[in-house]
Each structure stands twice: as C-alpha cells, then as structure tokens.
Design a protein around this motif. Sequence first.
Motif, PDB file in Angstrom:
ATOM      1  N   GLU A   1      44.700 -11.019  62.404  1.00  0.00           N
ATOM      2  CA  GLU A   1      43.846 -12.197  62.612  1.00  0.00           C
ATOM      3  C   GLU A   1      44.115 -13.279  61.579  1.00  0.00           C
ATOM      4  O   GLU A   1      43.944 -14.462  61.859  1.00  0.00           O
ATOM      5  N   THR A   2      44.482 -12.864  60.359  1.00  0.00           N
ATOM      6  CA  THR A   2      44.590 -13.821  59.256  1.00  0.00           C
ATOM      7  C   THR A   2      45.993 -13.921  58.673  1.00  0.00           C
ATOM      8  O   THR A   2      46.254 -14.821  57.889  1.00  0.00           O
ATOM      9  N   SER A   3      46.851 -12.994  59.001  1.00  0.00           N
ATOM     10  CA  SER A   3      48.209 -12.852  58.475  1.00  0.00           C
ATOM     11  C   SER A   3      48.236 -12.492  56.991  1.00  0.00           C
ATOM     12  O   SER A   3      49.292 -12.494  56.372  1.00  0.00           O
ATOM     13  N   VAL A   4      47.082 -12.181  56.422  1.00  0.00           N
ATOM     14  CA  VAL A   4      46.982 -11.778  55.018  1.00  0.00           C
ATOM     15  C   VAL A   4      45.908 -10.701  54.905  1.00  0.00           C
ATOM     16  O   VAL A   4      44.888 -10.765  55.583  1.00  0.00           O
ATOM     17  N   ARG A   5      46.133  -9.739  54.035  1.00  0.00           N
ATOM     18  CA  ARG A   5      45.114  -8.709  53.779  1.00  0.00           C
ATOM     19  C   ARG A   5      44.038  -9.256  52.846  1.00  0.00           C
ATOM     20  O   ARG A   5      44.257 -10.212  52.139  1.00  0.00           O
ATOM     21  N   GLY A   6      42.887  -8.602  52.859  1.00  0.00           N
ATOM     22  CA  GLY A   6      41.838  -8.937  51.908  1.00  0.00           C
ATOM     23  C   GLY A   6      40.738  -9.828  52.446  1.00  0.00           C
ATOM     24  O   GLY A   6      39.896 -10.283  51.696  1.00  0.00           O
ATOM     25  N   TYR A   7      40.734 -10.062  53.754  1.00  0.00           N
ATOM     26  CA  TYR A   7      39.668 -10.870  54.346  1.00  0.00           C
ATOM     27  C   TYR A   7      38.585  -9.957  54.906  1.00  0.00           C
ATOM     28  O   TYR A   7      38.868  -8.874  55.426  1.00  0.00           O
ATOM     29  N   TYR A   8      37.347 -10.424  54.798  1.00  0.00           N
ATOM     30  CA  TYR A   8      36.188  -9.651  55.241  1.00  0.00           C
ATOM     31  C   TYR A   8      35.280 -10.522  56.085  1.00  0.00           C
ATOM     32  O   TYR A   8      35.299 -11.743  55.981  1.00  0.00           O
ATOM     33  N   ARG A   9      34.459  -9.842  56.892  1.00  0.00           N
ATOM     34  CA  ARG A   9      33.467 -10.509  57.741  1.00  0.00           C
ATOM     35  C   ARG A   9      32.152  -9.764  57.555  1.00  0.00           C
ATOM     36  O   ARG A   9      32.128  -8.540  57.454  1.00  0.00           O
ATOM     37  N   ILE A  10      31.054 -10.507  57.532  1.00  0.00           N
ATOM     38  CA  ILE A  10      29.736  -9.883  57.417  1.00  0.00           C
ATOM     39  C   ILE A  10      29.383  -9.244  58.762  1.00  0.00           C
ATOM     40  O   ILE A  10      29.804  -9.719  59.817  1.00  0.00           O
ATOM     41  N   THR A  11      28.625  -8.183  58.711  1.00  0.00           N
ATOM     42  CA  THR A  11      28.181  -7.480  59.920  1.00  0.00           C
ATOM     43  C   THR A  11      26.708  -7.810  60.176  1.00  0.00           C
ATOM     44  O   THR A  11      26.026  -8.361  59.303  1.00  0.00           O
ATOM     45  N   PRO A  12      26.190  -7.443  61.345  1.00  0.00           N
ATOM     46  CA  PRO A  12      24.758  -7.622  61.580  1.00  0.00           C
ATOM     47  C   PRO A  12      23.907  -6.888  60.531  1.00  0.00           C
ATOM     48  O   PRO A  12      22.854  -7.397  60.120  1.00  0.00           O
ATOM     49  N   ALA A  13      24.354  -5.735  60.074  1.00  0.00           N
ATOM     50  CA  ALA A  13      23.618  -5.012  59.025  1.00  0.00           C
ATOM     51  C   ALA A  13      23.606  -5.804  57.723  1.00  0.00           C
ATOM     52  O   ALA A  13      22.607  -5.830  57.014  1.00  0.00           O
ATOM     53  N   GLY A  14      24.731  -6.460  57.407  1.00  0.00           N
ATOM     54  CA  GLY A  14      24.801  -7.297  56.223  1.00  0.00           C
ATOM     55  C   GLY A  14      23.891  -8.498  56.324  1.00  0.00           C
ATOM     56  O   GLY A  14      23.239  -8.897  55.356  1.00  0.00           O
ATOM     57  N   GLU A  15      23.838  -9.093  57.523  1.00  0.00           N
ATOM     58  CA  GLU A  15      22.922 -10.211  57.755  1.00  0.00           C
ATOM     59  C   GLU A  15      21.480  -9.779  57.543  1.00  0.00           C
ATOM     60  O   GLU A  15      20.674 -10.520  56.976  1.00  0.00           O
ATOM     61  N   ALA A  16      21.158  -8.570  57.975  1.00  0.00           N
ATOM     62  CA  ALA A  16      19.780  -8.082  57.914  1.00  0.00           C
ATOM     63  C   ALA A  16      19.298  -7.831  56.491  1.00  0.00           C
ATOM     64  O   ALA A  16      18.100  -7.969  56.225  1.00  0.00           O
ATOM     65  N   VAL A  17      20.196  -7.477  55.585  1.00  0.00           N
ATOM     66  CA  VAL A  17      19.763  -7.143  54.222  1.00  0.00           C
ATOM     67  C   VAL A  17      19.805  -8.313  53.257  1.00  0.00           C
ATOM     68  O   VAL A  17      19.339  -8.205  52.136  1.00  0.00           O
ATOM     69  N   ARG A  18      20.363  -9.430  53.675  1.00  0.00           N
ATOM     70  CA  ARG A  18      20.411 -10.546  52.717  1.00  0.00           C
ATOM     71  C   ARG A  18      19.235 -11.463  52.808  1.00  0.00           C
ATOM     72  O   ARG A  18      18.446 -11.494  53.637  1.00  0.00           O
TER      73      ARG A  18
END
Length: 67
Positions: free
Chosen positions: A50-67
């Motif tokens: 998706e990005t052509s580079v390692r090390g990228y992250y995306r928040i999940t619905p669980a992450g949205e819920a705890v912030r």
Amino acid sequence: MRNPTARELKVLNYFVGDHVEHSDRFAGAGEKTIKDMVDMGWIVQVDPSETSVRGYYRITPAGEAVR
C-alpha cells in the motif's frame, strides 16, 4: 483490556481518520510501545504494498475507542 498509557495516547492521537502514519512520527515511542499497541489491537501495520515502505500503521476501531 487496559487503558493506554500517556505515551500510547500520544501515538493514537497522531492518527486522523483512515490515514496511515509512519512510526518515525511517533516521537518517544519505541518498538516495544508500538508492538504492545499492535498486540492490544489499537493499531495495525499497513501492508508495504500500500505504501511501498515498511513501518506504516493505521488506527483500528479499538484504538479509536480507547483514545
């Protein structure tokens, strides 16, 4: 499930919508913090195709819920 630490909350707040962020942006968060957040299901690593580079992250619905 536990609550995120202050450092983890800082990382979660970098995310806006479905945008991906590179781990270099997570000032003060090392590999262990990121791994712990993946293990908790708050963020997921984005496939390098998706990005052509390692090390990228995306928040999940669980992450949205705890912030």
